[in-house]
Design a protein around this motif. Sequence first.
Motif, PDB file in Angstrom:
ATOM      1  N   ILE A 110      37.613  39.900  40.672  1.00 42.43           N
ATOM      2  CA  ILE A 110      38.860  40.463  40.129  1.00 42.43           C
ATOM      3  C   ILE A 110      39.052  41.875  40.667  1.00 42.43           C
ATOM      4  O   ILE A 110      40.128  42.230  41.158  1.00 42.43           O
ATOM      5  CB  ILE A 110      38.832  40.482  38.587  1.00 42.43           C
ATOM      6  CG1 ILE A 110      38.792  39.068  38.016  1.00 42.43           C
ATOM      7  CG2 ILE A 110      40.054  41.239  38.042  1.00 42.43           C
ATOM      8  CD1 ILE A 110      38.480  39.006  36.528  1.00 42.43           C
ATOM      9  N   LYS A 111      38.006  42.674  40.585  1.00 46.01           N
ATOM     10  CA  LYS A 111      38.085  44.058  41.060  1.00 46.01           C
ATOM     11  C   LYS A 111      38.407  44.119  42.546  1.00 46.01           C
ATOM     12  O   LYS A 111      39.255  44.921  42.973  1.00 46.01           O
ATOM     13  CB  LYS A 111      36.770  44.786  40.771  1.00 46.01           C
ATOM     14  CG  LYS A 111      36.548  45.064  39.301  1.00 46.01           C
ATOM     15  CD  LYS A 111      35.187  45.682  39.066  1.00 46.01           C
ATOM     16  CE  LYS A 111      34.966  45.962  37.582  1.00 46.01           C
ATOM     17  NZ  LYS A 111      33.638  46.521  37.305  1.00 46.01           N
ATOM     18  N   ASP A 112      37.751  43.287  43.348  1.00 46.33           N
ATOM     19  CA  ASP A 112      37.984  43.292  44.795  1.00 46.33           C
ATOM     20  C   ASP A 112      39.415  42.873  45.135  1.00 46.33           C
ATOM     21  O   ASP A 112      40.053  43.487  45.999  1.00 46.33           O
ATOM     22  CB  ASP A 112      36.987  42.366  45.513  1.00 46.33           C
ATOM     23  CG  ASP A 112      35.568  42.914  45.539  1.00 46.33           C
ATOM     24  OD1 ASP A 112      35.360  44.110  45.232  1.00 46.33           O
ATOM     25  OD2 ASP A 112      34.651  42.124  45.861  1.00 46.33           O
ATOM     26  N   LEU A 113      39.915  41.843  44.470  1.00 40.98           N
ATOM     27  CA  LEU A 113      41.283  41.399  44.729  1.00 40.98           C
ATOM     28  C   LEU A 113      42.284  42.515  44.434  1.00 40.98           C
ATOM     29  O   LEU A 113      43.204  42.766  45.226  1.00 40.98           O
ATOM     30  CB  LEU A 113      41.608  40.167  43.881  1.00 40.98           C
ATOM     31  CG  LEU A 113      40.993  38.850  44.341  1.00 40.98           C
ATOM     32  CD1 LEU A 113      41.126  37.784  43.248  1.00 40.98           C
ATOM     33  CD2 LEU A 113      41.650  38.373  45.635  1.00 40.98           C
ATOM     34  N   ILE A 114      42.110  43.184  43.306  1.00 40.45           N
ATOM     35  CA  ILE A 114      43.038  44.253  42.923  1.00 40.45           C
ATOM     36  C   ILE A 114      42.911  45.447  43.864  1.00 40.45           C
ATOM     37  O   ILE A 114      43.919  45.979  44.336  1.00 40.45           O
ATOM     38  CB  ILE A 114      42.821  44.661  41.450  1.00 40.45           C
ATOM     39  CG1 ILE A 114      43.235  43.501  40.537  1.00 40.45           C
ATOM     40  CG2 ILE A 114      43.592  45.937  41.116  1.00 40.45           C
ATOM     41  CD1 ILE A 114      42.814  43.649  39.095  1.00 40.45           C
ATOM     42  N   ARG A 115      41.691  45.864  44.157  1.00 39.40           N
ATOM     43  CA  ARG A 115      41.480  47.003  45.059  1.00 39.40           C
ATOM     44  C   ARG A 115      42.103  46.705  46.424  1.00 39.40           C
ATOM     45  O   ARG A 115      42.796  47.557  46.998  1.00 39.40           O
ATOM     46  CB  ARG A 115      39.978  47.299  45.191  1.00 39.40           C
ATOM     47  CG  ARG A 115      39.633  48.452  46.101  1.00 39.40           C
ATOM     48  CD  ARG A 115      40.055  49.805  45.606  1.00 39.40           C
ATOM     49  NE  ARG A 115      39.217  50.245  44.508  1.00 39.40           N
ATOM     50  CZ  ARG A 115      39.544  51.223  43.689  1.00 39.40           C
ATOM     51  NH1 ARG A 115      40.678  51.886  43.851  1.00 39.40           N
ATOM     52  NH2 ARG A 115      38.767  51.574  42.701  1.00 39.40           N
TER      53      ARG A 115
ATOM     54  N   LYS B 112      38.631  30.528  38.317  1.00 36.60           N
ATOM     55  CA  LYS B 112      37.389  31.152  37.832  1.00 36.60           C
ATOM     56  C   LYS B 112      37.076  32.313  38.771  1.00 36.60           C
ATOM     57  O   LYS B 112      36.907  32.111  39.971  1.00 36.60           O
ATOM     58  CB  LYS B 112      36.220  30.162  37.852  1.00 36.60           C
ATOM     59  CG  LYS B 112      36.427  28.920  37.037  1.00 36.60           C
ATOM     60  CD  LYS B 112      36.163  29.188  35.603  1.00 36.60           C
ATOM     61  CE  LYS B 112      36.205  27.881  34.820  1.00 36.60           C
ATOM     62  NZ  LYS B 112      36.523  28.021  33.460  1.00 36.60           N
ATOM     63  N   LEU B 113      37.055  33.516  38.225  1.00 32.85           N
ATOM     64  CA  LEU B 113      36.743  34.707  39.016  1.00 32.85           C
ATOM     65  C   LEU B 113      35.701  35.529  38.284  1.00 32.85           C
ATOM     66  O   LEU B 113      35.774  35.685  37.068  1.00 32.85           O
ATOM     67  CB  LEU B 113      37.997  35.579  39.211  1.00 32.85           C
ATOM     68  CG  LEU B 113      39.150  35.001  40.021  1.00 32.85           C
ATOM     69  CD1 LEU B 113      40.358  35.921  39.944  1.00 32.85           C
ATOM     70  CD2 LEU B 113      38.737  34.782  41.467  1.00 32.85           C
TER      71      LEU B 113
ATOM     72  N   ALA C 279      46.096  37.454  36.361  1.00 32.14           N
ATOM     73  CA  ALA C 279      45.880  37.419  34.911  1.00 32.14           C
ATOM     74  C   ALA C 279      46.355  36.099  34.303  1.00 32.14           C
ATOM     75  O   ALA C 279      45.668  35.523  33.452  1.00 32.14           O
ATOM     76  CB  ALA C 279      46.579  38.604  34.244  1.00 32.14           C
ATOM     77  N   THR C 280      47.506  35.609  34.734  1.00 30.17           N
ATOM     78  CA  THR C 280      48.000  34.356  34.160  1.00 30.17           C
ATOM     79  C   THR C 280      47.094  33.187  34.542  1.00 30.17           C
ATOM     80  O   THR C 280      46.853  32.302  33.730  1.00 30.17           O
ATOM     81  CB  THR C 280      49.453  34.056  34.559  1.00 30.17           C
ATOM     82  OG1 THR C 280      49.568  34.016  35.976  1.00 30.17           O
ATOM     83  CG2 THR C 280      50.404  35.074  33.994  1.00 30.17           C
ATOM     84  N   GLN C 281      46.576  33.202  35.752  1.00 32.15           N
ATOM     85  CA  GLN C 281      45.644  32.144  36.150  1.00 32.15           C
ATOM     86  C   GLN C 281      44.350  32.228  35.340  1.00 32.15           C
ATOM     87  O   GLN C 281      43.797  31.201  34.939  1.00 32.15           O
ATOM     88  CB  GLN C 281      45.348  32.214  37.641  1.00 32.15           C
ATOM     89  CG  GLN C 281      46.526  31.772  38.481  1.00 32.15           C
ATOM     90  CD  GLN C 281      46.189  31.772  39.955  1.00 32.15           C
ATOM     91  OE1 GLN C 281      45.467  32.627  40.446  1.00 32.15           O
ATOM     92  NE2 GLN C 281      46.713  30.791  40.661  1.00 32.15           N
TER      93      GLN C 281
END
Length: 184
Positions: free
Chosen positions: A169-174, A163-164, A154-156
């Motif tokens: 974003i969803k894949d990284l969190i999952r 740039k995501l 989130a800070t990035q």
Amino acid sequence: MARTIKFSKEDILEKSVEFIKEKGYSNLTVRELAKYIGCSTQPIFKNYENFDMYKEDLKFYLRKDYSSFIRKYIDIKDYLYTISYAYAFYAKKEPNVFFSLFMADLAGSRTVSEVLNTDRNMETINAMVKQYKISLEDAKKVYREVRFYTHGIATQLCVNSIKLTDKEIKDLIRNNIEINLRGI
């Protein structure tokens, strides 16, 4: 005689959120806000004894904006994932407000324990106990790791250093959730 326009606290706070979304928290001063609203500083100081009292109300008002956004994305059946995604997505969509709430002096400072034990975070943690069939202690561990990992993303996103896409974003969190669940 010119007619005096009255501004309520609500008016000032609404304009403050608009100001922050547009210009950022670091540019917020009583003078700049008054100029943005189109008034003197008098209506602001008429409603607030000092800037610290104003900042307390502003923080509460910004949190309402954040909560309203987050609620649109939360699914109680997958609470940790959906709230984590919403947090990162908010940083991407409203970087100036996110910065104000989570990265500026307005945010204040808390211990990890204080972060974990807020009502909303405990709600997420208790939902994790049910969803993943894990102990409260394990849910807190997983939540802590996912929370701070997501905060990094989130800070990035907030400062535009990465740039995501939404899918990324969803894949990284999952993936982070799955890795942490395997580790308990």
